[in-house]
Design an enzyme around this catalytic site. Structure first.
Site, PDB file in Angstrom:
ATOM      1  N   GLY A  46      81.702 101.524  74.432  1.00 58.18           N
ATOM      2  CA  GLY A  46      80.905 102.548  73.787  1.00 58.18           C
ATOM      3  C   GLY A  46      81.569 103.870  74.082  1.00 58.18           C
ATOM      4  N   GLU A  47      80.786 104.799  74.557  1.00 55.47           N
ATOM      5  CA  GLU A  47      81.336 106.103  74.930  1.00 55.47           C
ATOM      6  C   GLU A  47      81.005 106.310  76.408  1.00 55.47           C
ATOM      7  OE1 GLU A  47      83.355 108.191  73.356  1.00 55.47           O
ATOM      8  OE2 GLU A  47      83.247 109.334  75.214  1.00 55.47           O
ATOM      9  N   SER A  48      82.038 106.308  77.242  1.00 55.47           N
ATOM     10  CA  SER A  48      81.775 106.317  78.687  1.00 55.47           C
ATOM     11  C   SER A  48      81.078 107.592  79.149  1.00 55.47           C
ATOM     12  CB  SER A  48      83.067 106.087  79.464  1.00 55.47           C
ATOM     13  OG  SER A  48      84.004 107.109  79.180  1.00 55.47           O
ATOM     14  N   CYS A  77      86.145  98.064  78.011  1.00 62.40           N
ATOM     15  CA  CYS A  77      86.450  99.354  77.391  1.00 62.40           C
ATOM     16  C   CYS A  77      85.758 100.513  78.130  1.00 62.40           C
ATOM     17  CB  CYS A  77      86.100  99.282  75.907  1.00 62.40           C
ATOM     18  SG  CYS A  77      87.089 100.426  74.949  1.00 62.40           S
ATOM     19  N   ARG A 104      91.693 107.375  79.816  1.00 62.65           N
ATOM     20  CA  ARG A 104      90.817 107.220  78.642  1.00 62.65           C
ATOM     21  C   ARG A 104      91.583 107.529  77.363  1.00 62.65           C
ATOM     22  NH1 ARG A 104      85.901 110.927  78.635  1.00 62.65           N
ATOM     23  NH2 ARG A 104      85.624 109.827  76.677  1.00 62.65           N
ATOM     24  N   ILE A 133      89.543  99.630  70.558  1.00 60.49           N
ATOM     25  CA  ILE A 133      88.925 100.752  69.840  1.00 60.49           C
ATOM     26  C   ILE A 133      88.908 101.969  70.761  1.00 60.49           C
ATOM     27  CG2 ILE A 133      86.858 101.574  68.649  1.00 60.49           C
ATOM     28  CD1 ILE A 133      86.094  98.575  68.260  1.00 60.49           C
ATOM     29  N   ARG A 134      89.686 102.959  70.447  1.00 57.13           N
ATOM     30  CA  ARG A 134      89.831 104.157  71.302  1.00 57.13           C
ATOM     31  C   ARG A 134      89.887 103.726  72.770  1.00 57.13           C
ATOM     32  NH1 ARG A 134      85.434 106.670  71.196  1.00 57.13           N
ATOM     33  NH2 ARG A 134      84.314 105.242  69.879  1.00 57.13           N
ATOM     34  N   HIS A 172      87.630  94.806  73.213  1.00 57.48           N
ATOM     35  CA  HIS A 172      86.250  94.376  72.906  1.00 57.48           C
ATOM     36  C   HIS A 172      86.191  92.872  72.633  1.00 57.48           C
ATOM     37  CE1 HIS A 172      83.838  98.151  72.282  1.00 57.48           C
ATOM     38  NE2 HIS A 172      85.060  98.664  72.299  1.00 57.48           N
ATOM     39  N   GLU A 174      83.790  90.922  72.614  1.00 59.86           N
ATOM     40  CA  GLU A 174      82.540  90.497  71.952  1.00 59.86           C
ATOM     41  C   GLU A 174      82.643  90.632  70.430  1.00 59.86           C
ATOM     42  OE1 GLU A 174      83.144  93.301  73.286  1.00 59.86           O
ATOM     43  OE2 GLU A 174      82.180  94.907  72.150  1.00 59.86           O
TER      44      GLU A 174
HETATM   45  N1  GLN Z   1      87.063 106.044  74.250  1.00 64.01           N
HETATM   46  C1  GLN Z   1      85.835 105.593  74.834  1.00 64.01           C
HETATM   47  C2  GLN Z   1      85.554 106.319  76.134  1.00 64.01           C
HETATM   48  O1  GLN Z   1      86.285 107.128  76.549  1.00 64.01           O
HETATM   49  C3  GLN Z   1      85.858 104.107  75.079  1.00 64.01           C
HETATM   50  C4  GLN Z   1      85.914 103.402  73.756  1.00 64.01           C
HETATM   51  C5  GLN Z   1      85.300 102.038  73.757  1.00 64.01           C
HETATM   52  O2  GLN Z   1      84.540 101.657  74.652  1.00 64.01           O
HETATM   53  N2  GLN Z   1      85.594 101.304  72.724  1.00 64.01           N
HETATM   54  O3  GLN Z   1      84.569 106.051  76.755  1.00 64.01           O
END
Ligand code: GLN
Length: 192
Positions: A46-48, A77, A104, A133-134, A172, A174
């Protein structure tokens, strides 16, 4: 067996369904007391920064740290970022439990998502199709702390590690049909 999935933000639903398809009692975790009877926990992607901020607001940082000191936890991630002890940013709340240094958004903004076949040591020879993903990468593991590298990209960058009862993957698992990493985590819990 009962496994929790931290459900503050991010891709938690997919992990819950995957675990249930493997016959595990899976629950979404948002409150400290929900950790009490769990055998293991997944911290999703997600977004940490958001996960960290919400974990502080919900009073979860201490309880999560305490849980992860004793029981198996798998961070994917953003979850990997949350488990690391060093992410090069002081202000962002993290658990700081794994002796890994993480960068990150390591693939930059241009090529922020990609898929590749990865060889993951404990899963045998059949490659694992990994969706990034990112994604972060592990830039360094501390020597002498029992951190095992489980997977690397072709250029050597580290994307999966295990340190005792803690597991971290940069991608990911999942989001694909391959359930071998979820099975691997379940085995980690079974073997204690
Ligand atoms: N770029 C996100 C972060 O810095 C991580 C991306 C992800 O969990 N797919 O948290």
């Amino acid at each position: 067996m009962k496994i929790g999935v931290l459900a503050l933000q991010g891709a938690f639903i997919e992990h819950v369904s995957r675990l249930r398809s493997l016959g595990v009692d899976a629950i979404e975790v948002r409150l400290p007391e929900q950790l009490e009877d769990l055998d293991g926990l997944i911290i999703p992607g997600g977004e940490s920064t958001t996960i960290g901020k919400l974990a502080v607001e919900f009073g979860l940082v201490g309880p999560l740290r305490h849980f992860a000191e004793q029981r198996p936890v798998w961070g994917t991630c953003a979850g990997m970022i949350f488990l690391a002890k060093d992410i090069g940013i002081d202000r962002q709340p993290i658990l700081g439990l794994m002796d890994i240094h993480v960068n990150r958004n390591a693939f930059g903004r241009q090529v922020d998502s990609f898929e590749t076949d990865l060889k993951i040591a404990p899963l045998g020879d059949v490659p694992f199709h990994a969706v990034f993903i990112r994604a972060p990468i592990v830039t360094e593991t501390d020597a002498g702390k029992g951190v095992d590298v489980l997977a690397q990209l072709e250029d050597g960058r580290i994307v999966a590690v295990r340190q005792g009862h803690l597991l971290a993957t940069a991608f990911h698992p999942e989001l694909t049909d391959d359930d071998r990493l979820h099975r691997y985590f379940i085995q980690m819990i079974e073997k204690g």
